[in-house]
Design a protein around this motif. Structure first.
Motif, short mmCIF file in Angstrom:
data_model
loop_
_atom_site.label_atom_id
_atom_site.label_comp_id
_atom_site.label_asym_id
_atom_site.label_seq_id
_atom_site.Cartn_x
_atom_site.Cartn_y
_atom_site.Cartn_z
N GLN A 26 4.41 15.32 -11.79
CA GLN A 26 4.98 14.75 -13.01
C GLN A 26 5.90 13.60 -12.62
O GLN A 26 6.50 13.61 -11.53
N MET A 27 5.99 12.60 -13.51
CA MET A 27 6.78 11.41 -13.21
C MET A 27 8.27 11.75 -13.14
O MET A 27 8.74 12.59 -13.91
N SER A 60 6.12 -2.92 -4.47
CA SER A 60 4.95 -2.34 -5.14
C SER A 60 3.94 -3.46 -5.30
O SER A 60 4.07 -4.33 -6.17
N TYR A 215 9.54 -12.01 -8.00
CA TYR A 215 9.03 -10.68 -7.66
C TYR A 215 8.94 -10.48 -6.15
O TYR A 215 8.92 -9.34 -5.68
N THR A 233 10.76 -1.73 -11.34
CA THR A 233 10.21 -0.37 -11.39
C THR A 233 9.19 -0.16 -10.27
O THR A 233 8.20 -0.88 -10.19
N PRO A 234 9.42 0.80 -9.41
CA PRO A 234 8.48 1.05 -8.32
C PRO A 234 7.28 1.87 -8.79
O PRO A 234 7.35 2.57 -9.79
N ALA A 235 6.21 1.77 -8.02
CA ALA A 235 5.01 2.60 -8.27
C ALA A 235 5.31 4.01 -7.75
O ALA A 235 4.94 4.38 -6.64
N LEU B 7 10.93 13.39 -18.94
CA LEU B 7 11.37 11.99 -18.99
C LEU B 7 11.26 11.45 -20.40
O LEU B 7 10.17 11.36 -20.95
N ILE B 9 12.62 8.30 -21.30
CA ILE B 9 13.19 6.97 -21.11
C ILE B 9 12.12 5.93 -21.48
O ILE B 9 10.94 6.29 -21.62
N GLY B 11 10.12 4.23 -20.16
CA GLY B 11 9.25 4.01 -19.03
C GLY B 11 9.99 4.05 -17.72
O GLY B 11 11.10 3.54 -17.65
N PRO B 12 9.41 4.65 -16.65
CA PRO B 12 8.13 5.36 -16.70
C PRO B 12 8.18 6.57 -17.63
O PRO B 12 9.22 7.21 -17.74
N VAL B 13 7.05 6.84 -18.27
CA VAL B 13 7.00 7.94 -19.22
C VAL B 13 6.43 9.19 -18.54
O VAL B 13 5.82 9.12 -17.49
N LYS B 14 6.66 10.31 -19.20
CA LYS B 14 6.05 11.57 -18.79
C LYS B 14 4.53 11.39 -18.77
O LYS B 14 3.96 10.77 -19.66
N LEU B 15 3.89 11.95 -17.75
CA LEU B 15 2.44 11.82 -17.65
C LEU B 15 1.74 13.02 -18.28
O LEU B 15 2.14 14.16 -18.07
N GLY B 61 1.30 -4.14 -9.23
CA GLY B 61 2.70 -4.55 -9.19
C GLY B 61 3.36 -4.11 -10.49
O GLY B 61 2.68 -3.66 -11.41
N SER B 62 4.66 -4.26 -10.56
CA SER B 62 5.38 -3.80 -11.75
C SER B 62 5.24 -4.80 -12.89
O SER B 62 4.64 -5.87 -12.74
N THR B 64 7.38 -6.74 -14.02
CA THR B 64 8.00 -8.01 -13.62
C THR B 64 7.00 -8.91 -12.90
O THR B 64 7.00 -10.13 -13.10
N GLN B 186 3.19 1.85 -17.22
CA GLN B 186 4.03 3.05 -17.34
C GLN B 186 4.74 3.17 -18.67
O GLN B 186 5.69 3.94 -18.78
N PRO B 192 1.11 6.00 -14.86
CA PRO B 192 2.25 5.83 -13.95
C PRO B 192 2.56 4.35 -13.73
O PRO B 192 1.72 3.49 -13.98
N PRO B 193 3.76 4.04 -13.24
CA PRO B 193 4.11 2.64 -12.98
C PRO B 193 3.38 2.09 -11.77
O PRO B 193 3.00 2.84 -10.87
N GLY B 194 3.22 0.77 -11.74
CA GLY B 194 2.64 0.13 -10.57
C GLY B 194 1.54 -0.85 -10.89
O GLY B 194 1.05 -1.55 -10.01
N LEU B 238 -3.72 4.32 -8.97
CA LEU B 238 -3.14 3.91 -10.24
C LEU B 238 -4.21 3.41 -11.20
O LEU B 238 -4.09 3.58 -12.42
#
Lengths: 373, 373
Positions: A26-27, A60, A215, A233-235, B7, B9, B11-15, B61-62, B64, B186, B192-194, B238
């Protein structure tokens, strides 16, 4: 029944099941204490693989993002010498051209680097040199220590693509005088693709160019790393996987790991020799065969599809072909990361079996078995 | 026993567990048919979320990285107007300054964008405008359609950060006249983020600047996407997760998904109102409250640690605080991605319970329950 897949390419590599499981979580928040602990572990565990006490940034993004971050962040130079004896050396030149003047030192892909030309280029006023340590496109290990030594004579910055050597072969940044080095998560570290780590010595900051892409600005990464955080935000799942991959490396021990890579590479070369196949790289007194990937000339009368297609279809094994103008002319077997004797023997035996059908090799698997003993 | 983590927030969100499982796979070659199929599915499934028939690039990448790819690739402009009424608007300005002259239109964070100032800036010669659709740092939804309409009067390029709106709120790039838009994996997509996806309309290429960073050059991504490939090694796990996330979106249906986000947001706002809490954004006739994150002023006499620390410690729930100068002054509840009524009610009830102890709110959870009916 179609066989399940085995990846024997120079990255992404087959994942150890512990690493797969590490990702399947889970994240967690990327600003949480939990993530900071994962991050801190990664940074500390990766430094010995670079052979450095310097800073490490983890981006990332793919290895190319790491290469560009290294070049762009330290591009306050009038001219940079880019050594190109393969696809990734050429990529360094392509990237560097977006930031400064480039002296593009071209060698035939598969040829060794002529160190006299490197020295000449630096004597002519280059202030930095970028090169690939382990050139996976051709299976050659370039002489990192010698290149660095020459560069230091001219006070030039040394940027090294260690994407496929760090964690699998000897890399001693600080001792050799390499100022900036890059690794990708999906190579000798054994993690999935998507992260690049860049190690940076203090001296590199003299070359810092603040017009670096936002970046890819290593200063931002190194600054945030002091708090065990990333600037963006990282992966997260890939960091979890990387941490587990680094734990596996710690358990194995770096020396043992390098020795394993060498043994697997040696077995592959012994097998090729015995089979009557020709290794692709042309060595000189400074270069060596790669210990993480072996590039072999495709035997006469065998097409890429006949070899690699059949291998994938019948055996579920993926190896690499040649890139760009080497398509169909070579094939490449990756033996990096958490690969074991079982995987390698299966691959060599399967390749041999297919090539035997075509009458293109002699029986040789016993040479590999012996070398693996 | 410490509770497991939830989570909430922006992002990252709950998966969703399907997405976690999708990642937990043995690695496949990034140049294999198998990967190409995953990639093709992602590209096609993501276009409707942007509301576009244009091209889509997916960068490892994120978000950004996506923002910078969008700015840098299309930076052949004398001046760009960057609208800043929150942290991510400010980031656009920071990024853009590395590529061209910037008219940095600053508004107080939390304030609405004054469209007259936007028009003035364009009338003064800006050739592009960059803005954030859904500003998560303050919980405001900026008027994308109106900004685009003004920009079109001046033939200006429109670049939109849709990182936290695409997939969770209405986005109609082609209809609105947005030329370039960005999303992060994310956020509302639930992955997931990335990864960052950038959608590009044909018109954007008139603004293409070939001096773009190599890794962020959208032309290379769009070109390779024709063959369902990426120019550099993609973060394979990802992509597997993103494909599953997009499958979940298809099954839910985009309209239903947007309606769900709106309902959750509405319930959060109704609860806050009833509790006597103050929403942070100051709306004008063009702005709206975000449907993917709600930003609320921290009540008098409650510290960030008392609220968010206790929430994490006792309930295992993570919500966000304020960023930069808003630290301690607001808290933010993310309700994006695959979040459900259960998660939201748990969060609101837990926040309420903690604030009730401090005498800082009135009982209000029933207002949320009613709104979720």
């Amino acid at each position: 029944m179609k066989p399940d897949g085995l990846l024997m390419i120079p990255g992404p590599v087959k994942l150890h099941e512990r690493i797969i499981n590490a990702m399947a979580k889970q994240m967690i928040g990327h600003r949480s204490k939990d993530f900071e602990e994962v991050f801190e572990y990664c940074i500390n565990a990766i430094k010995p693989l670079f052979g450095t006490h310097g800073d490490v940034a983890i981006i990332s993004g793919s290895g190319t993002a790491g290469m560009e971050a290294a070049i762009a962040s330290f591009s306050k130079v009038r001219r940079i010498t880019c050594i190109d004896n393969g696809k990734f050396g050429e990529r360094f030149a392509k990237i560097a051209r977006r930031y400064t003047e480039v002296d593009h030192l071209r060698f035939e892909w598969g040829e060794s680097v002529d160190l006299e030309r490197v020295e000449q280029s630096l004597a002519n006023g280059s202030e930095a040199v970028a090169f690939v340590h382990n050139e996976t496109s051709t299976g050659i290990l370039n002489p990192a220590e010698e290149i660095s030594r020459i560069a230091k004579k001219y006070d030039a910055l040394v940027i090294m693509d260690g994407i496929t050597s760090v964690g699998g072969d000897e890399v001693r940044m600080d001792d050799w005088g390499v100022d900036v080095a890059v690794v990708g998560s999906q190579k000798c570290l054994g993690a999935p693709p998507g992260l690049a780590a860049v190690a940076v010595n203090d001296r590199a900051w003299d070359f810092y160019n603040e017009n670096v892409p936002f970046y890819l600005d290593l200063k931002a990464y190194v600054k945030k790393a002091k708090d065990n955080q990333t600037p963006y935000t990282p992966a997260v799942p890939l960091f979890l996987a990387l941490a587990e991959a680094l734990r596996i490396i710690e358990e194995e021990g770096l020396e043992n790991r390098i020795a394993r890579h060498r043994k697997l590479a040696n077995a592959t070369r012994k097998w090729a020799e015995e089979a009557g196949l020709e290794l692709f790289p042309k060595l000189n007194e400074h270069s060596r065969y790669s210990n993480t990937v072996t590039a072999i000339r495709m035997p006469e009368g065998v097409s890429d599809k006949e070899l690699r297609g059949t291998l994938r279809e019948e055996y579920g094994i993926t190896i690499s072909g040649g890139q760009e103008h080497l398509k169909g002319k070579i094939f490449r077997i990756g033996h990096m990361g958490n690969v074991n004797k079982r995987d390698l023997l299966a691959t060599l035996a399967a390749v041999e079996e297919i090539l035997l059908r075509k009458g293109a090799v002699k029986p040789a698997i016993h040479a590999a078995m012996e070398a693996l003993r």
